[in-house]
Design an enzyme around this catalytic site. Structure first.
Site, PDB file in Angstrom:
ATOM      1  N   GLY A  42       0.936  -0.952  -0.025  1.00 16.80           N
ATOM      2  CA  GLY A  42      -0.386   0.026   0.003  1.00 16.80           C
ATOM      3  C   GLY A  42       0.820   1.340  -0.545  1.00 16.80           C
ATOM      4  O   GLY A  42       1.640   1.100   0.171  1.00 16.80           O
ATOM      5  N   GLY A  44       0.075   5.407   1.100  1.00 17.16           N
ATOM      6  CA  GLY A  44      -0.176   6.942   0.770  1.00 17.16           C
ATOM      7  C   GLY A  44       0.583   7.736   1.188  1.00 17.16           C
ATOM      8  O   GLY A  44       1.553   7.815   1.491  1.00 17.16           O
ATOM      9  N   VAL A  49       3.123   1.021   2.681  1.00 19.25           N
ATOM     10  CA  VAL A  49       3.559   0.045   3.609  1.00 19.25           C
ATOM     11  C   VAL A  49       4.339  -2.007   2.877  1.00 19.25           C
ATOM     12  O   VAL A  49       3.632  -1.821   1.143  1.00 19.25           O
ATOM     13  CB  VAL A  49       2.126  -0.964   4.293  1.00 19.25           C
ATOM     14  CG1 VAL A  49       2.326  -2.096   4.944  1.00 19.25           C
ATOM     15  CG2 VAL A  49       2.116  -0.106   5.543  1.00 19.25           C
ATOM     16  N   LYS A  64       6.188  -1.147   7.558  1.00 16.63           N
ATOM     17  CA  LYS A  64       5.532   0.277   7.687  1.00 16.63           C
ATOM     18  C   LYS A  64       6.699   1.507   7.700  1.00 16.63           C
ATOM     19  O   LYS A  64       6.802   1.431   8.744  1.00 16.63           O
ATOM     20  CB  LYS A  64       4.595   0.465   8.636  1.00 16.63           C
ATOM     21  CG  LYS A  64       3.791   2.316   8.802  1.00 16.63           C
ATOM     22  CD  LYS A  64       2.768   2.553   9.413  1.00 16.63           C
ATOM     23  CE  LYS A  64       1.212   1.026   8.503  1.00 16.63           C
ATOM     24  NZ  LYS A  64       0.153   1.440   9.462  1.00 16.63           N
ATOM     25  N   ASP A 158      -8.921   6.255  16.216  1.00 18.74           N
ATOM     26  CA  ASP A 158      -9.202   6.602  14.567  1.00 18.74           C
ATOM     27  C   ASP A 158     -10.316   5.199  13.893  1.00 18.74           C
ATOM     28  O   ASP A 158      -9.916   4.187  12.662  1.00 18.74           O
ATOM     29  CB  ASP A 158      -8.039   6.850  13.678  1.00 18.74           C
ATOM     30  CG  ASP A 158      -8.081   7.367  12.811  1.00 18.74           C
ATOM     31  OD1 ASP A 158      -9.855   7.552  11.632  1.00 18.74           O
ATOM     32  OD2 ASP A 158      -7.610   6.705  11.398  1.00 18.74           O
TER      33      ASP A 158
END
Length: 307
Positions: A42, A44, A49, A64, A158
């Site tokens: 991933g 972002g 990641v 991460k 969150d």
């Protein structure tokens, strides 16, 4: 004397590249600590990641990495490290396990359990709303993991579908403790007092929206909002035009009624969402254990009807 190999032909390590020149693909095939990176899981705006292999014990892990520009930001670096330190203080079947926190040169990274089944948000995006029984099972399991965090003195801040991950066997794992706050943490309090939005607007409690102090009941609100989304595929107050309007709705508007979007949602589920998302924390469930009792009653009623 040289071996005839030009320096320009040697593989370039990601840590040797200027921050602005690094791309996710630069990490593939590289070694970070004792881990061989082989896949991008991933990307972002705050980092990426990666999937990696730990040859010492023959297991795959997720790594991460905070982007270099954010790694130089004290606030973001504090949040990043807080995630690992927070999650590392408790170990539960329904939370993502942290294996290691490490630094290599200018790279800060967290090594954690790999969860390869995607998130509940991925499922919603691809398949639409969950069945009532599946959505209820997910929230029951997520509440068990989150309750472990609460018992350890942490508030997640969150909770949302994107942070409920699924293993290939369908086990739910609460993830991303980047914004988690220890009840006695001065660092987390400073982040809040800095006026920054802590959380994701569509799933934030009224007290988060007003930058007030939060406790475990704030997570209960977000869990109710997440349950609503799993049953409807819609985020609470999705019709609002911007984050500011969404936050105002959390403070003053009526809680969403999942039945208005999905007529198959039983009254009992709507009532759970309504209580979890009460504007006044005193009117919410006192604990996730209490909320889970009502969720399990919903499941039992389904089992009885199917039986």
């Amino acid at each position: 004397m040289t071996d005839g190999t030009s320096a320009s032909m040697l593989p370039t390590q990601p840590s040797m590249l200027p921050a602005q020149q690094r791309t996710p693909k630069d990490w593939l095939g590289q070694q970070l600590g004792g881990y061989q990176i082989n896949e991008i899981l991933g990307v972002g705006e705050k980092g990426l990641v990666l999937k990696a292999h730990d040859a010492s014990i023959e297991r795959n892990v997720a790594i991460k990495i905070l982007t270099e520009d954010l790694a130089s930001d004290e606030t973001e670096r504090t949040r990043f490290l807080a995630e690992a330190k927070s999650a590392g203080k408790f170990n539960h079947a329904h939370t993502v396990t942290i294996h290691e926190i490490a630094q290599q040169g200018d790279i800060s990274y967290i090594v954690m359990e790999i969860v390869s089944g995607g998130s509940t948000q991925d499922y919603l995006d691809t398949n639409g709303a969950y069945s009532v029984s599946d959505a209820t099972k997910i929230i029951i399991d997520a509440s068990k993991g989150l309750a472990a965090a609460h018992q350890a003195g942490f508030v997640h801040r969150d909770i949302k579908p994107a942070n409920l991950l699924l293993t290939e066997d369908g086990i739910v794992k609460v993830s991303d403790f980047r914004l988690a706050k220890q009840t006695s943490s001065q660092a987390a309090l400073k982040l809040t007092l800095a006026g920054q939005v802590i959380g994701t607007p569509h799933f934030m409690s009224p007290e988060q929206c007003e930058f007030d102090e939060v406790d475990a009941r704030s997570d209960i609100y977000s869990m109710g909002a997440t349950y609503n989304s799993l049953l409807t595929r819609k985020r609470p107050y999705e019709e609002k035009k911007n984050d500011a309007q969404v936050m105002l709705a959390h403070v003053g508007a009526e809680p969403p009624d999942a039945r208005s979007v999905n007529p198959d949602v039983p009254d009992a589920c709507a009532q759970i969402i309504e209580q979890a998302m009460a504007k006044d924390p005193e009117q919410r469930y006192a604990s996730l254990d209490e909320m889970r009792e009502d969720l399990e009653a919903v499941l039992e009623s389904f089992s009885w009807e199917c039986g």
